[in-house]
Each structure stands twice: as C-alpha cells, then as structure tokens.
Write an enzyme that holds these catalytic residues in place. Structure first.
Site, PDB file in Angstrom:
ATOM      1  N   ARG A 276      32.017  28.950  41.610  1.00 22.43           N
ATOM      2  CA  ARG A 276      32.471  28.058  40.542  1.00 22.43           C
ATOM      3  C   ARG A 276      31.313  27.142  40.179  1.00 22.43           C
ATOM      4  NH1 ARG A 276      37.791  26.589  39.122  1.00 22.43           N
ATOM      5  NH2 ARG A 276      38.540  27.731  40.923  1.00 22.43           N
ATOM      6  N   SER A 351      38.782  38.807  33.029  1.00 28.70           N
ATOM      7  CA  SER A 351      40.004  38.316  32.427  1.00 28.70           C
ATOM      8  C   SER A 351      40.034  38.855  31.009  1.00 28.70           C
ATOM      9  CB  SER A 351      39.964  36.792  32.421  1.00 28.70           C
ATOM     10  OG  SER A 351      41.120  36.296  31.810  1.00 28.70           O
ATOM     11  N   ARG A 394      29.254  35.602  38.598  1.00 33.40           N
ATOM     12  CA  ARG A 394      30.138  35.594  39.763  1.00 33.40           C
ATOM     13  C   ARG A 394      30.247  36.980  40.416  1.00 33.40           C
ATOM     14  NH1 ARG A 394      36.334  33.457  39.524  1.00 33.40           N
ATOM     15  NH2 ARG A 394      35.424  31.369  39.353  1.00 33.40           N
TER      16      ARG A 394
END
Length: 429
Positions: A276, A351, A394
């Site tokens: 993050r 996503s 990530r």
RNA sequence: GGAGGUGUCGCCUAGUGGCCUAUGGCGCCCGCCUGCUAAGCGGGUUGGGGGCUCAAACCCCCUCGCGGGUUCAAAUCCCGCCACCUCCGCCA
C-alpha cells in the site's frame, strides 16, 4: 450519474440498490421532488421568455411614440424573465446536486452488504508449499532487500512513509511486468496509451472519484488539478463530450501511468513493503461499449486479467464484490486476489468494474443510434464504460513471494523471461 | 511570464445591436433524373432540455470557445477565463 428516466419510471429499483449498498434510500425521493420543482421552474421561465421574444419583435418594428410605449411595457417583463431564469437555474442546480449524489444502480446478482460480504467466484492455481529448508516464508520486502530490488528505507528518507525505490532487478522486473501487460493488451486489440496523471476537476468528478472518497485524492490547489489514482480517469475523460461510433465494436484502450493515492485513513494498514503505497505504476484496460454489451465486456476484461495472472503463475481467487464495497460509479466489480504466502491470505491485485452508463452520462460520452420509432432519424444515448487492472507494482509482491526459493532467489515465471532477460533473480552479495 | 491575433454547425465560411428563426460551400443522407458511373435537380443534415403524447407528429426554450455583465433586445458591445497561432523572455 444515474438514468433519470429509470429513476422516474422505477424509483423502487433505485431504492433497492441504495439498500444493497447500505446507503440512504430517501435520496431517491429528494431527487424526484427536486425534479418536479425544476421542471415547474423551467416551464415558467420558458413561458416568460417566449413572450419576451415575441414582444421584442413588435418593439423592433415600431417607431416613434409607439415604440416608446412598447419599450416601457416590455421593461418590466425583462425583469420577470431574469427572475424566472435565476429561479430555474437554482432549481436546476439543486436537482443536479441531488441526482449526482446517487451512486450507480447495482446490477442483478451483486451480493448485498459491505466489504466482507463478497462472494468467491472461483479459486485458481495451487497455493505453494513452503520451500524445503525454510522455517517461514520470506515476505516481499525481505526478498526485495536480499535481491537489491526494493529500498523502502531510502524511499522514506526522500519522500516519507509509503514511498520506495525500485532498484536494479526490482526496477527491471516492474518494467518487464508492465511491458508484458502492454504487449498482451496490444495483441488483444487494445490501443496502448500513456496518459496524463493530472486532470481537471470536471474529469475527476465525472469518473465519480470526488464523492465519498475525495480525501483519497491528491489535489494541487495552486492549479486546481487532481493527481489521478489510475489512468481510468484520463481514459474516461479522453472521449468526454464526444459522440462515438461503436458500430465496429468497443473502443478498447490500455493506459500506462503512474498512480497516486493519499491512503488517508489507512494508517497502520500494510505499513510494511510496497503493498500500500502513495505512488505506483499500472497498466489499466478501459473499454467504451454499448450498454447492452457491457456485461459481456466485463467478463472479457476479467478473462484478460486472469490470463495475465496465469502468465505470472500466481494462485488467485476471483471475488464478486458486495454492493457496499463498490465505488460510486461501479454497478458491479470483480476483484482478482493473489495468494500472498507471507500473509497466508489473498490480496487484491486486479479490479474490474462495469460502470454501465454512469460515467458516460456525467462526461457526456454518447453514440448515435437509430430512433426508437424505426424511422431514418437518429438519436444519441450514453455508452457504457468499463475498466480493469492488467498489472501494477503490487504484483511484484505476489511474484516475489510465490516464486521464492530456499536460498532467497526467485524463479522468474516463464512468460516474463523474454521481457526481463533473466530466468532467476539471485541475492546480491 | 509579457505583447498581439484568432475561436460560428463534421470541415471551410458570411456575419459590426432588432427581417439572424445564423449565410454559402464541401462532405454526408434521402429522393428524382440517367445504359452503369459521373454530372445535374430537389430536400435533409449541431447538440441539449421542457410541454403534449402509449409513442410520434407538433409547439416552445437553450446552444455562435466557456462564464458573467450592459440593453426592452447580444454571434455582434463590455469584463473575466480557457484553447490555439505569432513574437519576446525564462527554463529541464
């Protein structure tokens, strides 16, 4: 924004959507009331304005004393028109504000509830066994430091918490991953794009990011520009105020960009490593398609994501996100979560959202279609927009951890080798 | 950052306060004509919104880069902003 016609015709459907999201149902009735007030004020303004225009013609034609008399008569009307216009503008703005407050209507099948109410669609791949000779999994930061790939300490020194340097093979690995994503997207017919990462307020608002989560976004006050958290923003703005021709199928773009997120309110979460962070890179798919094709296009984007995950050989699961965890623009969202061995759980890597016509309506992105009556007339209607992740920084977490070996080296997945030029990453002395 | 210029419908363009309800051309669409094609002839061709409708037809309002202002009336006059062009300065 949502479709006003749908709201008028079937307000209960919108109320049900609000309930599924855990949002305020009464917002629906506030919009409907504001719509009635708005239309009444428009009718009044237009009536006065039409009268003013027709009387104005008489003034233009008249001469001398007659003209002076007409002028006096029409002067007061002018004031009334101004007042009616101000009233109409105010009611219109109120209506607009109420309408924009309502998030997209969720699609049938979306699980109701909050963050934890997702439904697992499928799990793919086998969770790896702990390599022989290790007592515990090394996490991505340990590996990154061993390999000379990630330097969080100096990232913090230079820019503060949640910043990092990718160094040596780390930098090369990210470039290889993102290049692979661009190459695969291009082969699949997406147009590769490198996008602006600073956008105007109306574009940021149009994509639905300035609602409840505005605090997540960096804003440059001096210039009134926003730093984008994804190239979705610029790619949605790309065709704003345009009428598209989708007769040859969807318009598909693959945006490469840096992404910026304030991560406000996530203090203490994922503070270690690069899971993050405030800045990372991403290749994002973005499609403009016809409303009736959106669900199929959504599955297509999901399939591209899964192929990408298969290519880097990490185990993952697909979840159907619950209504309350959808962004304001999304009507349905699937996340792919990769297995992270050091944490013993799945973490989001991709996503994909179907925004139906929500963003297009705000950004005025339409297509031309034959009129409903079957005549040769045409009309316009909003298109659907969809987005989905193809690769991000990530991903390095999942790649490093899942392919680690006992000696701290990391096996490079087959598909990535041509882009990296290495079969294995080895610890530096 | 400074000076000047430009912004009208898909493209080009006319337009200097009220017959602008925005001109003409190109392109495009429909039709006529024509062995075919081309040419010619006629018509259509910004977008948004409101009213009436089951829906249309129809009527009305807005839209000349964007936002204000002046005026009974603004594409036209004034102010601010934005974009583009030319020149000057500065700069990785």
């Amino acid at each position: 924004m949502i479709d006003l016609r749908q709201l008028r015709d079937d307000p209960e459907a919108v109320r049900a959507s609000q309930r599924a999201r855990g949002e305020d149902e009464s917002a629906v009735d506030r919009v409907l009331a504001a719509d009635v007030a708005r239309r009444a004020s428009i009718a009044e303004f237009e009536r006065l304005r039409a009268e003013q225009k027709s009387r104005g013609k008489a003034v233009a034609a008249a001469k001398g004393e007659e003209k002076q008399a007409l002028l006096a008569a029409v002067k007061e009307l002018s004031e009334q028109v101004k007042a009616a216009q101000a009233e109409s503008d105010a009611r219109g703005a109120e209506f607009d504000e109420e309408l924009r407050r309502i998030p997209n209507v969720v699609l049938d099948g979306v699980p109701p509830g909050g963050e934890d109410d997702y439904v697992v669609v499928r799990e793919v791949g086998r969770v790896p066994e702990l390599p022989e000779g290790l007592d515990a999994w090394r996490d991505h930061l340990d590996l990154g430091e061993l390999l000379g790939a990630i330097d969080v300490e100096r990232g913090t020194k230079v820019s503060g918490s949640r910043f990092y340097f990718l160094t040596g093979v780390g930098a090369l690995l990210e470039l290889a991953l993102l290049n692979m994503a661009v190459a695969r997207a291009t082969a699949a017919g997406f147009t590769p794009m490198i996008t602006p990462t600073l956008v105007k307020p109306e574009v940021m608002a149009g994509t639905g990011f300035l609602g409840a989560h505005a605090s997540e976004i960096y804003h440059l006050a001096e210039d009134d520009l926003y730093l984008t958290g994804t190239s979705e923003v610029a790619l949605a703005g790309y065709h704003s105020d345009e009428i598209l021709d989708l007769s040859n199928g969807p318009k598909r773009y693959a945006g490469w960009s840096a992404c910026y997120r304030r991560e406000a309110g996530s203090y203490g979460k994922d503070t270690r490593g690069i899971i993050r962070v405030h800045q990372f890179h991403k290749v994002e798919m973005f499609s403009y398609c016809r409303a009736e094709d959106a669900a199929a296009e959504h599955q297509r984007l999901l399939a591209f994501e899964e192929e990408m995950l298969a290519a880097v050989e990490v185990p993952y699961r697909v979840i159907d996100t619950a209504a309350g965890d959808l962004g304001s623009s999304a009507a349905r969202k699937f996340d792919c979560e990769a297995w992270v061995p050091s944490q013993g759980r799945y973490r989001e890597l991709t996503s994909t959202s179907n925004c139906t016509t929500f963003q297009a309506r705000r950004l005025s992105i339409r297509e031309r279609v034959p009129a409903a009556d079957g005549s040769q007339q045409t009309t316009t209607r909003p298109v659907a927009t969809l987005n989905g992740t193809l690769a991000t920084t990530r991903w390095l977490v999942a790649i490093l951890e899942n392919h680690q070996q006992a000696d701290g080296s990391v096996r490079v997945p087959e598909a990535l080798r041509p882009f990296l030029g290495l079969d294995v990453l080895t610890p530096v002395a």
